[in-house]
Design a protein around this motif. Sequence first.
Motif, PDB file in Angstrom:
ATOM      1  N   THR A   1      -6.903  -7.039   5.833  1.00 36.92           N
ATOM      2  CA  THR A   1      -5.575  -7.551   6.212  1.00 36.92           C
ATOM      3  C   THR A   1      -5.677  -8.665   7.252  1.00 36.92           C
ATOM      4  N   GLU A   2      -6.706  -8.611   8.091  1.00 35.93           N
ATOM      5  CA  GLU A   2      -6.854  -9.652   9.116  1.00 35.93           C
ATOM      6  C   GLU A   2      -7.447 -10.938   8.537  1.00 35.93           C
ATOM      7  N   SER A   3      -8.079 -10.839   7.385  1.00 33.19           N
ATOM      8  CA  SER A   3      -8.751 -12.008   6.803  1.00 33.19           C
ATOM      9  C   SER A   3      -7.873 -12.755   5.799  1.00 33.19           C
ATOM     10  N   LEU A   4      -6.827 -12.105   5.318  1.00 37.15           N
ATOM     11  CA  LEU A   4      -6.066 -12.651   4.188  1.00 37.15           C
ATOM     12  C   LEU A   4      -4.560 -12.637   4.451  1.00 37.15           C
ATOM     13  N   SER A   5      -3.829 -13.481   3.709  1.00 36.26           N
ATOM     14  CA  SER A   5      -2.361 -13.373   3.663  1.00 36.26           C
ATOM     15  C   SER A   5      -2.007 -12.052   2.977  1.00 36.26           C
ATOM     16  N   GLU A   6      -0.762 -11.605   3.138  1.00 34.64           N
ATOM     17  CA  GLU A   6      -0.361 -10.332   2.522  1.00 34.64           C
ATOM     18  C   GLU A   6      -0.499 -10.385   0.996  1.00 34.64           C
ATOM     19  N   ALA A   7      -0.072 -11.495   0.400  1.00 32.95           N
ATOM     20  CA  ALA A   7      -0.146 -11.607  -1.067  1.00 32.95           C
ATOM     21  C   ALA A   7      -1.604 -11.574  -1.540  1.00 32.95           C
ATOM     22  N   ASP A   8      -2.470 -12.269  -0.825  1.00 29.50           N
ATOM     23  CA  ASP A   8      -3.892 -12.253  -1.197  1.00 29.50           C
ATOM     24  C   ASP A   8      -4.504 -10.860  -0.982  1.00 29.50           C
ATOM     25  N   ALA A   9      -4.065 -10.196   0.072  1.00 27.62           N
ATOM     26  CA  ALA A   9      -4.570  -8.838   0.314  1.00 27.62           C
ATOM     27  C   ALA A   9      -4.233  -7.930  -0.877  1.00 27.62           C
ATOM     28  N   PHE A  10      -2.988  -8.018  -1.357  1.00 29.93           N
ATOM     29  CA  PHE A  10      -2.588  -7.215  -2.531  1.00 29.93           C
ATOM     30  C   PHE A  10      -3.395  -7.626  -3.755  1.00 29.93           C
ATOM     31  N   ARG A  11      -3.627  -8.925  -3.880  1.00 31.57           N
ATOM     32  CA  ARG A  11      -4.374  -9.413  -5.042  1.00 31.57           C
ATOM     33  C   ARG A  11      -5.794  -8.814  -5.060  1.00 31.57           C
ATOM     34  N   TYR A  12      -6.470  -8.843  -3.914  1.00 27.74           N
ATOM     35  CA  TYR A  12      -7.803  -8.225  -3.849  1.00 27.74           C
ATOM     36  C   TYR A  12      -7.721  -6.723  -4.116  1.00 27.74           C
ATOM     37  N   ALA A  13      -6.742  -6.075  -3.491  1.00 28.02           N
ATOM     38  CA  ALA A  13      -6.641  -4.611  -3.647  1.00 28.02           C
ATOM     39  C   ALA A  13      -6.355  -4.225  -5.097  1.00 28.02           C
ATOM     40  N   LEU A  14      -5.602  -5.063  -5.792  1.00 25.74           N
ATOM     41  CA  LEU A  14      -5.199  -4.720  -7.161  1.00 25.74           C
ATOM     42  C   LEU A  14      -6.228  -5.139  -8.210  1.00 25.74           C
ATOM     43  N   THR A  15      -6.969  -6.199  -7.940  1.00 26.47           N
ATOM     44  CA  THR A  15      -7.791  -6.747  -9.034  1.00 26.47           C
ATOM     45  C   THR A  15      -9.290  -6.820  -8.781  1.00 26.47           C
ATOM     46  N   SER A  16      -9.748  -6.734  -7.541  1.00 26.79           N
ATOM     47  CA  SER A  16     -11.197  -6.867  -7.356  1.00 26.79           C
ATOM     48  C   SER A  16     -11.863  -5.494  -7.517  1.00 26.79           C
ATOM     49  N   GLY A  17     -13.088  -5.505  -7.985  1.00 25.63           N
ATOM     50  CA  GLY A  17     -13.745  -4.245  -8.336  1.00 25.63           C
ATOM     51  C   GLY A  17     -14.755  -3.780  -7.310  1.00 25.63           C
ATOM     52  N   GLU A  18     -15.571  -2.822  -7.715  1.00 22.08           N
ATOM     53  CA  GLU A  18     -16.744  -2.371  -6.959  1.00 22.08           C
ATOM     54  C   GLU A  18     -16.431  -1.568  -5.697  1.00 22.08           C
ATOM     55  N   ASP A  19     -15.163  -1.122  -5.530  1.00 27.23           N
ATOM     56  CA  ASP A  19     -14.880  -0.314  -4.330  1.00 27.23           C
ATOM     57  C   ASP A  19     -15.323   1.136  -4.506  1.00 27.23           C
ATOM     58  N   PHE A  20     -15.354   1.582  -5.752  1.00 26.05           N
ATOM     59  CA  PHE A  20     -15.798   2.952  -6.079  1.00 26.05           C
ATOM     60  C   PHE A  20     -15.001   4.028  -5.366  1.00 26.05           C
ATOM     61  N   GLU A  21     -13.699   3.733  -5.170  1.00 24.37           N
ATOM     62  CA  GLU A  21     -12.775   4.805  -4.776  1.00 24.37           C
ATOM     63  C   GLU A  21     -12.342   5.542  -6.041  1.00 24.37           C
ATOM     64  N   LEU A  22     -11.838   6.757  -5.875  1.00 23.94           N
ATOM     65  CA  LEU A  22     -11.291   7.479  -7.032  1.00 23.94           C
ATOM     66  C   LEU A  22      -9.803   7.166  -7.162  1.00 23.94           C
ATOM     67  N   LEU A  23      -9.375   6.965  -8.382  1.00 27.27           N
ATOM     68  CA  LEU A  23      -7.968   6.795  -8.734  1.00 27.27           C
ATOM     69  C   LEU A  23      -7.621   8.003  -9.587  1.00 27.27           C
ATOM     70  N   PHE A  24      -6.571   8.749  -9.186  1.00 24.72           N
ATOM     71  CA  PHE A  24      -6.294   9.979  -9.945  1.00 24.72           C
ATOM     72  C   PHE A  24      -4.819  10.316  -9.883  1.00 24.72           C
ATOM     73  N   THR A  25      -4.408  11.206 -10.767  1.00 27.20           N
ATOM     74  CA  THR A  25      -3.001  11.612 -10.835  1.00 27.20           C
ATOM     75  C   THR A  25      -2.890  13.107 -10.552  1.00 27.20           C
ATOM     76  N   VAL A  26      -1.832  13.479  -9.829  1.00 26.56           N
ATOM     77  CA  VAL A  26      -1.593  14.878  -9.460  1.00 26.56           C
ATOM     78  C   VAL A  26      -0.182  15.267  -9.915  1.00 26.56           C
TER      79      VAL A  26
END
Lengths: 333, 333
Positions: free
Chosen positions: B245-270
Amino acid sequence: MAAGEFDLIATYFTHRYPTRGDVDTGVGDDGAVLQVPANSELVVVTDTLVEGVHFDHYTPARAIGHKAVAVNLSDLAAMGAEPAWISLALTLPTFDDEWLTGFANGLREICDYYQCQLIGGDTTRGPLTITVTAHGFVPTGKALRRSGAKPGDWIYVSGALGDAGLALAGMQQRQKITPDYQRRLNERLFFPAPRVALGQSLRGIASSAIDVSDGLLADLRHILTASQVGARIDVDELPLSLALTESLSEADAFRYALTSGEDFELLFTVPEAQRGVFDTVIAHAAQKPVCIGRVTNDAGAIQLLYAGEPWSFPADAAYGFDHFQQPTAESET
Amino acid sequence: MAAGEFDLIATYFTHRYPTRGDVDTGVGDDGAVLQVPANSELVVVTDTLVEGVHFDHYTPARAIGHKAVAVNLSDLAAMGAEPAWISLALTLPTFDDEWLTGFANGLREICDYYQCQLIGGDTTRGPLTITVTAHGFVPTGKALRRSGAKPGDWIYVSGALGDAGLALAGMQQRQKITPDYQRRLNERLFFPAPRVALGQSLRGIASSAIDVSDGLLADLRHILTASQVGARIDVDELPLSLALTESLSEADAFRYALTSGEDFELLFTVPEAQRGVFDTVIAHAAQKPVCIGRVTNDAGAIQLLYAGEPWSFPADAAYGFDHFQQPTAESET
């Protein structure tokens, strides 16, 4: 995903492939979910084929698909395991429909024959490299290993040696071979037949086993090291194909049979006490294993005999194939 | 064998590695012989890393060793599996002791942490390519899959998104980042932490799961396709690191969070009905998963909201990373 990696797997590697009842989830999730039968152990083997090392531009794509699986099933056979599943990691420089179709056909045909299911994998862009991991089963405690050979055991090989190496030498113009023999030899180089049924029938009979991928002497050494024994080999008993004996002098024929790799025959030892059972088991085999020598107590030593007399091995021969045996020009450090 | 391939494995990949009681035969035979626990299924995953595609000259060898295992354990985590064994297929252009030592250390450290045993593999000469096949267990019938999400289920992600992509952009000079943030981001790119414990705790709770390797939207689409549902994502709920968030504009931050890979977090539904159990399970977790949206019945559609209002995604953004999505200049056919 509308296109790309995911469709590549779906297009080439799922259609008309065998499916098995022990696969709960196969291709298409983060991983495969699989059932191992009760009272069985899992056997896992991995082999990589690299363009320019294990095959070249003259190798048909279908042969590469076949061989990527065959070399792994050969390892399973050497463990006495029944094949079940394979994973495929495929790195491709370009998207080439003709190549992929040929490769996938070769892969599917051998999977089909052995009722092996493709359970997943990974496709990436890069220099052409194929890694297959194959999974099989053995009844608990019945896996064949390299380490059980004892002095007095008989040494067997499942079929003719040297053909694949001679095929390669012919294609690389290092050896003159007639077109007809070259065709027959290429069949062995391009479409090796893993000795899957034989491997399973050796459970409880063979005291050690390995598949001949690096050359008879190199692979025999693995058994001798693991078992802490020696061996006597009767070179005049080595099974040789007509294509090999007709193309080479006798000494060269022995050299190919002893040192060239990629034949994927099984090399194994049978204790004297199991020889009767073994003869019964192989009585109706289409291709009978050949006894080529005996295990000795002279640990690490290999004695070569011809008609019972010591046979001197040509001094310049290479003892098997090892990718990292010698430093090469491109070495950085 | 006195030298070469066999010693390479013995020298770098067996010393001080963890060993497990369920491995009857590991490195050193034609295959590994393994015991799968009763009432469990086997989960198998495979991932390849290629130089120039998944890492580059600036990637430390130790990071490559770590990552080769981590990306596979991340897939096991997404299936809810407990890691057990890995096979390593390593293709190397040269013999480089310093690189091999670093690589083997990275591999050993993560194997050690998760008590994973290296059970075998293959080393070959060729362009630098690493394929790891990892094996784990789940109680029979309890594997997490992509296909179980239902309308009304809550969508969670296990941690901050976009960091690995931003690290890469910074190193490639595509994005300006302070040295301190670059260091923190590199840690996430080079040493991703697979969410192994979380994945296992989601068994019987999550209705679907995947790991974020290609980017949140790309991986969410896999769940939506497999489950035949849609999703609403609150972009203002996406977990973001301070470095991002400190390195990017808000829109760019969302863009990285939504489209860049390799974070290896889990995405799941409950499912709503499991939310109480889920909250209890994660109550004492060091890092809490974040609810970022909800599953809808609008199959295949992803609706992005910001403070409850539709949010328009930058038109030029790439939807995830796919090696074969587009024909390239070097394509032969």
